[in-house]
Design a protein around this motif. Structure first.
Motif, mmCIF file in Angstrom:
data_model
loop_
_atom_site.group_PDB
_atom_site.id
_atom_site.type_symbol
_atom_site.label_atom_id
_atom_site.label_comp_id
_atom_site.label_asym_id
_atom_site.label_seq_id
_atom_site.Cartn_x
_atom_site.Cartn_y
_atom_site.Cartn_z
ATOM 1 N N LEU A 1 57.187 43.141 52.903
ATOM 2 C CA LEU A 1 56.944 42.443 51.649
ATOM 3 C C LEU A 1 56.196 41.167 51.983
ATOM 4 O O LEU A 1 56.638 40.386 52.830
ATOM 5 C CB LEU A 1 58.251 42.108 50.933
ATOM 6 C CG LEU A 1 58.895 43.244 50.171
ATOM 7 C CD1 LEU A 1 60.233 42.797 49.590
ATOM 8 C CD2 LEU A 1 57.988 43.770 49.070
ATOM 9 N N CYS A 2 55.069 40.936 51.325
ATOM 10 C CA CYS A 2 54.220 39.800 51.650
ATOM 11 C C CYS A 2 53.829 39.041 50.391
ATOM 12 O O CYS A 2 53.639 39.626 49.325
ATOM 13 C CB CYS A 2 52.944 40.280 52.353
ATOM 14 S SG CYS A 2 53.263 41.157 53.902
ATOM 15 N N HIS A 3 53.686 37.734 50.547
ATOM 16 C CA HIS A 3 53.213 36.871 49.469
ATOM 17 C C HIS A 3 51.699 36.980 49.407
ATOM 18 O O HIS A 3 51.016 36.839 50.408
ATOM 19 C CB HIS A 3 53.628 35.424 49.759
ATOM 20 C CG HIS A 3 53.088 34.450 48.782
ATOM 21 N ND1 HIS A 3 52.047 33.621 49.085
ATOM 22 C CD2 HIS A 3 53.424 34.181 47.499
ATOM 23 C CE1 HIS A 3 51.769 32.869 48.039
ATOM 24 N NE2 HIS A 3 52.574 33.197 47.065
ATOM 25 N N TYR A 4 51.178 37.264 48.211
ATOM 26 C CA TYR A 4 49.741 37.454 48.056
ATOM 27 C C TYR A 4 49.279 36.666 46.852
ATOM 28 O O TYR A 4 49.787 36.842 45.749
ATOM 29 C CB TYR A 4 49.432 38.945 47.883
ATOM 30 C CG TYR A 4 47.979 39.287 48.021
ATOM 31 C CD1 TYR A 4 47.392 39.375 49.275
ATOM 32 C CD2 TYR A 4 47.196 39.515 46.908
ATOM 33 C CE1 TYR A 4 46.048 39.701 49.419
ATOM 34 C CE2 TYR A 4 45.851 39.839 47.035
ATOM 35 C CZ TYR A 4 45.292 39.929 48.295
ATOM 36 O OH TYR A 4 43.971 40.245 48.427
ATOM 37 N N ARG A 5 48.306 35.785 47.053
ATOM 38 C CA ARG A 5 47.788 34.945 45.981
ATOM 39 C C ARG A 5 46.524 35.569 45.410
ATOM 40 O O ARG A 5 45.615 35.907 46.142
ATOM 41 C CB ARG A 5 47.475 33.551 46.507
ATOM 42 C CG ARG A 5 46.853 32.661 45.442
ATOM 43 C CD ARG A 5 47.030 31.244 45.806
ATOM 44 N NE ARG A 5 48.426 30.943 45.579
ATOM 45 C CZ ARG A 5 48.868 29.803 45.101
ATOM 46 N NH1 ARG A 5 48.051 28.842 44.834
ATOM 47 N NH2 ARG A 5 50.146 29.602 44.917
ATOM 48 N N THR A 6 46.487 35.720 44.090
ATOM 49 C CA THR A 6 45.304 36.240 43.407
ATOM 50 C C THR A 6 44.865 35.236 42.351
ATOM 51 O O THR A 6 45.588 34.283 42.051
ATOM 52 C CB THR A 6 45.589 37.591 42.709
ATOM 53 O OG1 THR A 6 46.435 37.350 41.575
ATOM 54 C CG2 THR A 6 46.250 38.581 43.643
ATOM 55 N N VAL A 7 43.712 35.468 41.748
ATOM 56 C CA VAL A 7 43.245 34.595 40.675
ATOM 57 C C VAL A 7 44.159 34.692 39.460
ATOM 58 O O VAL A 7 44.202 33.784 38.634
ATOM 59 C CB VAL A 7 41.781 34.907 40.268
ATOM 60 C CG1 VAL A 7 40.832 34.562 41.392
ATOM 61 C CG2 VAL A 7 41.623 36.349 39.843
ATOM 62 N N MET A 8 44.904 35.775 39.354
ATOM 63 C CA MET A 8 45.824 35.973 38.240
ATOM 64 C C MET A 8 47.214 35.392 38.511
ATOM 65 O O MET A 8 48.057 35.382 37.634
ATOM 66 C CB MET A 8 45.949 37.470 37.926
ATOM 67 C CG MET A 8 44.620 38.133 37.620
ATOM 68 S SD MET A 8 43.784 37.433 36.199
ATOM 69 C CE MET A 8 44.755 38.153 34.908
ATOM 70 N N GLY A 9 47.460 34.946 39.735
ATOM 71 C CA GLY A 9 48.764 34.386 40.079
ATOM 72 C C GLY A 9 49.289 34.964 41.380
ATOM 73 O O GLY A 9 48.631 35.753 42.051
#
Length: 147
Positions: free
Chosen positions: A88-96
């Motif tokens: 499980l990984c933290h992933y930052r996108t333009v949507m949040g």
């Protein structure tokens, strides 16, 4: 990892619902192997729509079964790719921000002291629902060599 003595070529393919999207990037960056045998590839990636926005990327290759991608574009995103395991990984996108599952199928490490190739294929899921199949190839060469 401040020098830019290497040419780094990244080709990424993402498949969602049977449709493939391909990105290609060639840039300068850094490459080093530490005394524990870990390899670090560092490069900047600029936003195509807004070239003033860039992210610092570091690819850490620990061995033939684990790769960590760290992307810093204001906040840090970290993907852990480990052959045969789901992280499980933290992933930052333009949507949040998202917590996504990353399941790695293949890691082919052909990197040596002076560069080489790294190929990784993996799947992403969100809430245990399949999102995409992904693959990337990174080719690292000393400046002046053919890529």
């Amino acid at each position: 990892m401040k020098n830019n003595d290497y040419l780094i070529s990244v080709v990424g393919v993402q498949e969602v619902d049977g449709e493939k999207d391909r990105i290609e990037l060639t840039t300068t960056g850094s490459y080093m192997k530490n005394n524990r045998g870990n390899i670090y590839i560092g490069y900047k990636e600029y936003d195509e729509e807004n070239p003033e926005i860039c992210s610092d990327n570091v690819v850490k290759v620990e061995n033939d079964s684990r790769v960590t991608i760290i992307r810093n574009s204001g906040a840090q995103t970290r993907l852990i790719l480990e052959k045969g395991k789901r992280h499980l990984c933290h992933y930052r996108t333009v949507m949040g921000d998202l917590m996504i599952g990353v399941s790695t199928d293949t890691i082919r490490n052909e990197l040596s002291e002076n560069g080489g190739k790294l190929r990784v294929s993996y799947e992403l899921d969100f809430n245990n629902e399949f999102m995409s199949r992904n693959e990337f190839l990174i080719d690292v060469k000393k400046k002046g060599e053919n890529i």
